[in-house]
Design an enzyme around this catalytic site. Sequence first.
Site, PDB file in Angstrom:
ATOM      1  N   GLU A 230      -5.146  -6.735   4.559  1.00  0.00           N
ATOM      2  CA  GLU A 230      -4.993  -7.470   3.302  1.00  0.00           C
ATOM      3  C   GLU A 230      -4.616  -8.927   3.560  1.00  0.00           C
ATOM      4  O   GLU A 230      -3.599  -9.214   4.183  1.00  0.00           O
ATOM      5  CB  GLU A 230      -3.948  -6.783   2.423  1.00  0.00           C
ATOM      6  CG  GLU A 230      -4.447  -5.458   1.869  1.00  0.00           C
ATOM      7  CD  GLU A 230      -3.385  -4.629   1.201  1.00  0.00           C
ATOM      8  OE1 GLU A 230      -3.768  -3.688   0.484  1.00  0.00           O
ATOM      9  OE2 GLU A 230      -2.193  -4.908   1.393  1.00  0.00           O
TER      10      GLU A 230
ATOM     11  N   ASN B  51      -0.211  -7.745  -2.547  1.00  0.00           N
ATOM     12  CA  ASN B  51       0.727  -6.643  -2.697  1.00  0.00           C
ATOM     13  C   ASN B  51       1.772  -6.862  -3.778  1.00  0.00           C
ATOM     14  O   ASN B  51       2.383  -5.910  -4.264  1.00  0.00           O
ATOM     15  CB  ASN B  51       1.409  -6.345  -1.349  1.00  0.00           C
ATOM     16  CG  ASN B  51       0.485  -5.579  -0.440  1.00  0.00           C
ATOM     17  OD1 ASN B  51       0.302  -4.375  -0.596  1.00  0.00           O
ATOM     18  ND2 ASN B  51      -0.143  -6.275   0.503  1.00  0.00           N
TER      19      ASN B  51
ATOM     20  N   THR C 233      -2.585   3.975   5.033  1.00  0.00           N
ATOM     21  CA  THR C 233      -3.579   4.278   4.019  1.00  0.00           C
ATOM     22  C   THR C 233      -4.878   4.030   4.708  1.00  0.00           C
ATOM     23  O   THR C 233      -5.494   3.002   4.585  1.00  0.00           O
ATOM     24  CB  THR C 233      -3.470   3.447   2.770  1.00  0.00           C
ATOM     25  OG1 THR C 233      -2.183   3.603   2.256  1.00  0.00           O
ATOM     26  CG2 THR C 233      -4.374   3.949   1.671  1.00  0.00           C
TER      27      THR C 233
ATOM     28  N   THR D 182      -0.705  -4.008 -10.909  1.00  0.00           N
ATOM     29  CA  THR D 182      -1.114  -4.689 -12.139  1.00  0.00           C
ATOM     30  C   THR D 182      -2.443  -5.428 -12.003  1.00  0.00           C
ATOM     31  O   THR D 182      -2.935  -5.965 -12.967  1.00  0.00           O
ATOM     32  CB  THR D 182      -0.034  -5.692 -12.581  1.00  0.00           C
ATOM     33  OG1 THR D 182       0.211  -6.604 -11.485  1.00  0.00           O
ATOM     34  CG2 THR D 182       1.258  -4.966 -12.925  1.00  0.00           C
TER      35      THR D 182
ATOM     36  N   THR E 100     -10.148   0.753  -1.460  1.00  0.00           N
ATOM     37  CA  THR E 100      -9.164   0.319  -2.456  1.00  0.00           C
ATOM     38  C   THR E 100      -9.093  -1.206  -2.407  1.00  0.00           C
ATOM     39  O   THR E 100      -9.896  -1.873  -3.031  1.00  0.00           O
ATOM     40  CB  THR E 100      -7.784   0.976  -2.222  1.00  0.00           C
ATOM     41  OG1 THR E 100      -7.406   0.823  -0.853  1.00  0.00           O
ATOM     42  CG2 THR E 100      -7.821   2.459  -2.579  1.00  0.00           C
TER      43      THR E 100
END
Length: 407
Positions: free
Chosen positions: A280, A402, A194, A407, A157
Amino acid sequence: MIKAEEAAYTIIENGNVTSPSGFQAGGAAIGIRKHNKLDLGWVYSDIPAAAAGVYTLNSFRAAPLLVTEESVAFEGKLQGVVVNSGIANACTGEEGLANAYAMRKAFADQLGIQLQHAAVASTGLIGVQLSMDKIISGIQAIKDEGKADDFAKAILTTDTCTKQVAVSVEIDGVPITIGGAAKGSGMIHPNMATMLAFVTTDAVIPNDMLEQLLKKTTDNSYNMITVDGDTSTNDMVLVLANGKAGNKELNPTHPEWEKFSAAFQYVSQELAKKIARDGEGATKLVEVHVQQAKTAADARKIGKAIVASSLVKAAVYGADPNWGRIITAAGYSGASFSPDKISVWLGDSMVVQNGNPTLFDEAEASEHLKQEAVLITIDLQEGSEEATAWGCDLSYDYVKINASYRT
């Protein structure tokens, strides 16, 4: 923690989930993710394989996880796993559960395997229904030929890179291979996140022994990483062992059980570390080694608390040798230890000795914190137990990623 010099296994260059005999894998772009990214992956064993899994402890458990848990529990065997990325199929109610079952059936039908030998996994946005027309048509286009690299890409992802590893170890005079692939970058704080991991091996090992080994290994690998303190709805680790190596059945009484266990643990720890490093917005891998603890549980608590601390993570990002944040995290970890015995190192720089600050070269300590791999060592002087936890720094990019995830 396994030391490389003690290892009795060989790391396979460019190893992956198809490195063990009898496994295939592949991936395809079916239109769930934007920009034609690969978003449907599968792993397949030539024959039914002994299987074991560990799953998220989040109270909200995604539909595919429930379906896979049912498959594994049926007779402890799996032959194939299909994974979609982009949509998590979590918090989707009865429709989501029906879709996960439909996904499993389509996959089993396409491969010609028993329904209960098929597993499903999903990762991505929570609270969104799967585009089943895309899922089903994508599954029906699966062919025998595939590329393991495509599988590793299809399960991602927000990850910036694939996470794959494989090793070979000789058991009973025959080579056994263990391979794996994982995904995870954000929402990582296992008691399971995740985070998805898929491990394959051609070893002969019954599913109850595989389950026992996986649970023990998870405590020292996947459950010792954190990125942001959030435990997801979808995290899962699955292991398939198809027995094609032909060794004598592995169990704790086998004379080479520990050798196999060490190789298995290495694969799991490497996948876990790759996830932590790819947090991230992360720029560094942070490793916290806690030694001379009273119990292994205490060592784990302290290590996990330090790598999870936002203040420690921010200090590492800024290369600030602020050791006060480290001992504060150890102090609230819930572990039992004497504050007047603790010593702390940043790399080779001792910054705390027996609970008191030491004179140290701040420039040297700061330089260590600028490295891609940062080591923090905690010595409790309480006993003989130890544990290692892995995490990453906290950068501005974590917020950027995040803040615009949907979007």
